[in-house]
Design an enzyme around this catalytic site. Structure first.
Site, PDB file in Angstrom:
ATOM      1  N   LYS A 157      48.077  27.865  50.611  1.00  0.00           N
ATOM      2  CA  LYS A 157      50.055  28.112  50.279  1.00  0.00           C
ATOM      3  C   LYS A 157      50.299  28.311  51.649  1.00  0.00           C
ATOM      4  O   LYS A 157      50.327  26.519  52.537  1.00  0.00           O
ATOM      5  CB  LYS A 157      50.047  28.733  49.340  1.00  0.00           C
ATOM      6  CG  LYS A 157      50.046  28.536  48.114  1.00  0.00           C
ATOM      7  CD  LYS A 157      50.192  30.583  47.692  1.00  0.00           C
ATOM      8  CE  LYS A 157      50.302  29.682  45.747  1.00  0.00           C
ATOM      9  NZ  LYS A 157      50.770  29.046  44.909  1.00  0.00           N
ATOM     10  N   PHE A 202      45.289  35.584  38.367  1.00  0.00           N
ATOM     11  CA  PHE A 202      45.095  33.527  39.109  1.00  0.00           C
ATOM     12  C   PHE A 202      44.826  33.531  39.867  1.00  0.00           C
ATOM     13  O   PHE A 202      45.624  34.103  40.715  1.00  0.00           O
ATOM     14  CB  PHE A 202      46.712  33.769  39.404  1.00  0.00           C
ATOM     15  CG  PHE A 202      47.447  32.898  39.023  1.00  0.00           C
ATOM     16  CD1 PHE A 202      47.281  31.684  37.912  1.00  0.00           C
ATOM     17  CD2 PHE A 202      47.129  31.373  40.452  1.00  0.00           C
ATOM     18  CE1 PHE A 202      48.088  30.087  38.078  1.00  0.00           C
ATOM     19  CE2 PHE A 202      47.058  30.146  39.886  1.00  0.00           C
ATOM     20  CZ  PHE A 202      47.541  29.437  39.143  1.00  0.00           C
ATOM     21  N   ASP A 216      41.277  37.550  47.348  1.00  0.00           N
ATOM     22  CA  ASP A 216      42.759  35.809  47.243  1.00  0.00           C
ATOM     23  C   ASP A 216      43.799  36.584  47.471  1.00  0.00           C
ATOM     24  O   ASP A 216      44.658  37.018  47.341  1.00  0.00           O
ATOM     25  CB  ASP A 216      42.192  35.937  45.409  1.00  0.00           C
ATOM     26  CG  ASP A 216      43.369  34.361  45.375  1.00  0.00           C
ATOM     27  OD1 ASP A 216      44.154  34.238  46.851  1.00  0.00           O
ATOM     28  OD2 ASP A 216      42.753  33.694  43.748  1.00  0.00           O
TER      29      ASP A 216
END
Length: 396
Positions: free
Chosen positions: A248, A134, A219
């Protein structure tokens, strides 16, 4: 104030939301309009590194908002300079580009890799990513992702993303040709169910990239900023990636992300990359507060201690109810169920009285835990107590 007194009809429906409205939060707790409190082990999907309304962040917002909020990214500003310096001084990277979301940082990583391939590798542009990965919800990052079904939702996809299998180095090597420029992966696949890349796999990826003149992109939108017990997850494996993305936790709840790269990979020309709010001083000032807090003496050690407490407790629950174990690293963990009761457990937990419990089930057969990095030990114990009670009623 009851939910039916709120008119939510103007909000676009992009997900199923329960009938409650949160009004305030503090640390690991949220409070809704009926003054019911919820123990939050989701924290905005690992976003709120210091929990809700952290005092360090509030102080930074108040101070910076009185100084400068948005001068335009066409000019330097002090908080972005200082945060970039902190990040490069504590990583293997030389340069930082700030953005607003993990998807935007990953989009930048894809662009940078393709530009590098155009200049340094005869136009190579393909990027090997992982099945079930993702990387975001833009068209390009959805194309890069290996999430089941995403190849048809907004077809046609962006071309040039090849899918290998995590922890299977042969599946990666078999996809390499002269048009491949990079390998991109999450050190721990979060949405796929908290699946860590093994130490051998990551080290072999680095060797494979070196052998074939490829860039290695990590990532770390979900794993970065202390989530795994080190500042960045790649640091567990004694490797040096070429590009890293953060999101985040770096903003602690404010929209902030970052694209980091080694000096010789930074091939953008003026105009290739930008954005209206990139490096915004208000957001980067908060990023500084988050960075400095998690790098205080013993903070990272406390993450490791609490993650061990959580892991041991989840394993005890697993043994008690004949579940399939737990996995993860640091305070990013998953409990694997023996049935597809994940969503049911999430709903039951939220409706507990007098206090609810907020959980996440990215797959029907597991629960994912992403608490604040400064979660208290007694809050971990309360999570386990509530899970035990729920499991005793619904699991066979």
């Amino acid at each position: 104030m009851k939910f039916d007194q709120f008119d939510c009809s103007s909000l676009m429906e992009i997900t199923h939301r329960p009938d409650l409205v949160f009004l305030q939060g503090s640390g690991s707790w949220l409070e809704d309009s009926n003054k019911k409190r919820y123990l939050d082990f989701v924290q905005g999907w690992a976003v709120n590194a210091l929990g809700h309304s952290a005092s360090e962040m509030i102080t930074a917002i108040e101070r910076q908002s009185k100084l400068l909020i948005n001068p335009s990214p066409a000019f330097y500003n002090l908080p972005s300079i200082e945060l970039a310096s902190r990040l490069t001084s504590n990583s293997c990277f030389d340069k930082v580009f700030f953005a607003n979301s993990g998807a935007e940082a990953n989009e930048g990583a894809i662009k940078l890799a393709r530009k590098w391939g155009k200049i340094k590798k005869n136009g190579a542009y393909k990027i090997i990513t992982m099945k079930d990965s993702f990387h975001g919800r833009t068209i390009a990052t959805m194309s890069a992702s290996g999430k089941l079904g995403w190849d048809t939702i907004f077809a046609p996809q962006v071309d040039g993303f090849l899918k290998a299998e995590i922890n299977n180095i042969d599946s990666v090597e078999s996809l390499i040709d002269n048009e491949v420029v990079a390998i991109m992966l999450e050190p721990i696949q979060g949405e796929a169910g908290v699946i860590p890349a093994s130490d051998d796999f990551l080290k072999n990826l680095r060797l494979l990239a070196n052998k074939n003149n490829l860039l290695l992109i990590v990532d770390e939108v979900q794993t970065g900023m202390g989530r795994t017990g080190k500042l960045f997850a790649y640091q567990h494996h004694n490797i040096s990636p070429d590009i890293m993305t953060l999101g985040k936790g770096i903003g602690g709840g404010l929209p902030l992300s970052a694209l980091l790269a080694r000096e010789d990979v930074c091939v953008f020309s003026y105009g290739d990359q930008g954005g209206t709010y990139n490096g915004n001083p208000l957001c980067t000032a908060v990023g500084l507060a988050v960075f400095d807090t998690i790098n205080e003496p013993n903070f990272m050690k406390s993450i490791v201690t609490k993650s061990e407490r959580l892991s041991i407790a989840l394993n005890k629950l697993s043994n008690k109810y004949n579940l399939l174990g737990e996995r993860g690293k640091g305070l990013l963990r998953a409990l694997i169920l023996n049935s597809d009761d994940g969503n049911n457990i999430v709903e039951i937990a939220r409706n507990l009285e007098p206090n609810g419990l907020l959980l996440n089930s990215p797959r029907p057969n597991l629960l994912r835990f992403m608490p604040a990095l400064n979660v208290k030990e007694e809050e971990i114990d309360l999570l386990i107590y509530n899970l035990d009670n729920i499991f005793s009623k619904i699991l066979k």
